[in-house]
Design an enzyme around this catalytic site. Structure first.
Site, PDB file in Angstrom:
ATOM      1  N   HIS A  16      -4.995  -3.225   6.347  1.00 39.94           N
ATOM      2  CA  HIS A  16      -4.847  -3.472   4.908  1.00 39.94           C
ATOM      3  C   HIS A  16      -6.240  -3.825   4.377  1.00 39.94           C
ATOM      4  O   HIS A  16      -6.595  -4.992   4.184  1.00 39.94           O
ATOM      5  CB  HIS A  16      -3.859  -4.617   4.649  1.00 39.94           C
ATOM      6  CG  HIS A  16      -3.765  -4.979   3.193  1.00 39.94           C
ATOM      7  ND1 HIS A  16      -3.244  -4.137   2.238  1.00 39.94           N
ATOM      8  CD2 HIS A  16      -4.157  -6.088   2.515  1.00 39.94           C
ATOM      9  CE1 HIS A  16      -3.310  -4.714   1.047  1.00 39.94           C
ATOM     10  NE2 HIS A  16      -3.877  -5.904   1.189  1.00 39.94           N
ATOM     11  N   ASP A  75       0.835  -1.198   0.000  1.00 40.96           N
ATOM     12  CA  ASP A  75       0.000   0.000   0.000  1.00 40.96           C
ATOM     13  C   ASP A  75       0.877   1.259   0.000  1.00 40.96           C
ATOM     14  O   ASP A  75       0.584   2.237  -0.681  1.00 40.96           O
ATOM     15  CB  ASP A  75      -0.923  -0.009   1.227  1.00 40.96           C
ATOM     16  CG  ASP A  75      -1.723  -1.303   1.314  1.00 40.96           C
ATOM     17  OD1 ASP A  75      -2.471  -1.585   0.369  1.00 40.96           O
ATOM     18  OD2 ASP A  75      -1.569  -2.042   2.297  1.00 40.96           O
TER      19      ASP A  75
HETATM   20  C1  LMR Z   1      -3.881  -6.409  -2.708  1.00 45.61           C
HETATM   21  O1  LMR Z   1      -3.832  -5.402  -1.975  1.00 45.61           O
HETATM   22  O2  LMR Z   1      -3.476  -6.403  -3.872  1.00 45.61           O
HETATM   23  C2  LMR Z   1      -4.495  -7.651  -2.179  1.00 45.61           C
HETATM   24  O3  LMR Z   1      -4.473  -7.668  -0.795  1.00 45.61           O
HETATM   25  C3  LMR Z   1      -5.882  -7.744  -2.721  1.00 45.61           C
HETATM   26  C4  LMR Z   1      -6.610  -8.967  -2.309  1.00 45.61           C
HETATM   27  O4  LMR Z   1      -7.708  -8.809  -1.749  1.00 45.61           O
HETATM   28  O5  LMR Z   1      -6.111 -10.060  -2.548  1.00 45.61           O
END
Ligand code: LMR
Length: 436
Positions: A276, A248
């Site tokens: 997250h 992120d």
């Molecule tokens: C991401 O941020 O790309 C993953 O966590 C998305 C997911 O839900 O697999």
């Protein structure tokens, strides 16, 4: 709309995930001891071996029988790492356990780890790969590709489906494996199913990993999975557990660079606060571009508050729509970044984001959750929280939302953390980045 559910005491689902297979196991003095039955395709161990051919042992002592029972075929050959350490000034072998090792993220990650680019070109490593019964063949394929890559620093590869075996002496545990949310599955159910995996993995780490193991939880929902894991590993410092929010942070840096028209190495001091999930808070108030506050460089506050924030929060989902699957390569890169941040000193004045256990933090964020915050490290594997960050109403309100979400998730997994009966009352908009 809030999903309300009551979950019952932990049953043995996760245990089923890792047993019933090739191993007979017994529990002795709280530790699981494994007796490997050398069944075809089970518990393969691979080592990069020297070309020294060993003579067949003439007489086999009891202790040797035990040792030999744990290795398989060519991988039982040994080599004299100590002698090589002396000549090449290599460091002591580091054991890295990886769960979900046959998956896409691992497929990018393992080769980076083995190449030396993560822990250094003088750092020999052993890879301990955890999969499921279903992925065992694929794990063998991964191990074969690692062998065929002839990485000098990769001294051992072992594969298995029992965390009590695979996590033995792990210095790092990269917990990537988790179940994706299926169609129509309540988030409470997702938390429960994945949570049970992390109960077992926490217990296994507690029993057999290095006492100073660093644990990075990637499998979603990673913050709460990390909380479950650390609660089930009371003999390992809670500070050693991390939830991956570095992806992120990297996404936020990229978007800020794009908007400001600079290369992304000019963007620093970016914090991801909280979960997250789509409530995560990419902090543009404290972030810098070319050393200046972002708000002095990007004057479009509406863009920062709305478009930028939303883009970072939902990037995973947009990517899934394009790719048809979750991010894998960029996640692997961010795992590398997260590890490097702990083993190299943080550049002066900068910091990095990682989800850590909250206990007496300077920002008044609730204790006893795993929350992403700004950290610095002197490169010894440990970290400290950054103290001099600013808050305004916008940032603070957003932080409170993501905090509330994590507190709700925590209640939802109380049955997995030893804190009683779970009550799941999750905010309706609680979603992983990939679920928008
Ligand atoms: C991401 O941020 O790309 C993953 O966590 C998305 C997911 O839900 O697999």
């Amino acid at each position: 709309m809030a999903a309300v559910a009551e979950l019952t005491q932990y049953t043995n689902t996760a245990h089923r995930f890792s047993s019933e297979v090739s191993y007979a196991s017994t529990r002795i003095s709280g530790l699981r001891r494994l007796h490997l039955r050398p069944i075809k395709n089970s518990g393969i161990r691979c080592s990069v071996t020297s070309n020294k051919v060993q003579a067949a042992p003439e007489a086999v002592k009891a202790e040797e029988v035990k040792k030999k029972a744990e290795c398989y075929g060519v991988f039982c050959l040994t080599y004299d790492l100590k002698a090589e350490e002396e000549t090449k000034s290599w460091k002591k072998l580091v054991n890295i356990a990886v769960s979900g090792a046959a998956g896409m993220i691992s497929n990018h990650l393992l080769f980076k780890l083995a190449s030396g680019e993560v822990l250094g070109y003088d750092q020999p490593i052993a890879l301990k790969l955890l999969g499921s019964e279903r992925s065992l063949q694929a794990l063998e394929g991964v191990a074969m590709e690692l062998e065929d890559s002839l990485f000098p620093l990769l001294r051992e590869v072992s594969i298995g489906i029992d965390p009590y075996e695979v996590f033995q002496d792990a210095d790092w545990a990269l917990l990537i494996g988790a179940k994706p949310r299926g169609p129509g599955m309540e988030r409470a159910a997702l938390l429960d199913i994945n949570g049970q995996i992390f109960v077992e993995q926490g217990k296994a780490l507690n029993a057999v990993a290095s006492r100073d193991v660093k644990v990075l939880v990637v499998g979603n929902p990673c913050n709460t999975n990390a909380l479950i894991c650390l609660k089930n590993a009371p003999n390992i410092p809670a500070k050693n557990f991390h939830a991956l929010t570095r992806l992120d942070e990297n996404r936020a840096k990229c978007q800020l660079a794009l908007k400001a028209g600079v290369f992304y190495d000019k963007v620093s001091n970016v914090t991801i606060w909280g979960n997250h999930s789509t409530t995560q808070v990419p902090d543009f108030l404290n972030a810098r571009i070319n050393g200046l506050p972002v708000k002095e460089v990007i004057k479009d506050t509406k863009w920062l508050e709305e478009e930028f924030t939303n883009k970072v929060q939902t990037r995973g989902g947009v990517l899934i729509k394009k790719w048809g699957r979750s991010s894998a390569a960029s996640t692997a890169v961010s795992i590398v970044d997260a590890m490097r941040s702990l083993v190299t000193p943080t550049p002066e004045g900068d910091w990095f984001s990682t989800g850590v256990y909250t206990t007496g933090n300077p920002y008044c964020i609730a204790d006893d959750i795993v929350f992403s915050m700004p950290c610095r490290s002197n490169g010894d594997g440990d970290y400290e929280l950054v103290k001099d960050v600013e808050f305004d109403d916008y940032l603070w309100n957003r932080i409170k939302t993501t905090e509330a979400e994590l507190l709700a998730e925590k209640k939802c997994v109380a049955h997995l953390t030893g804190e009683g009966i779970a009550v799941c009352d999750l905010p309706g908009d609680t979603m992983l980045p990939g679920e928008m």
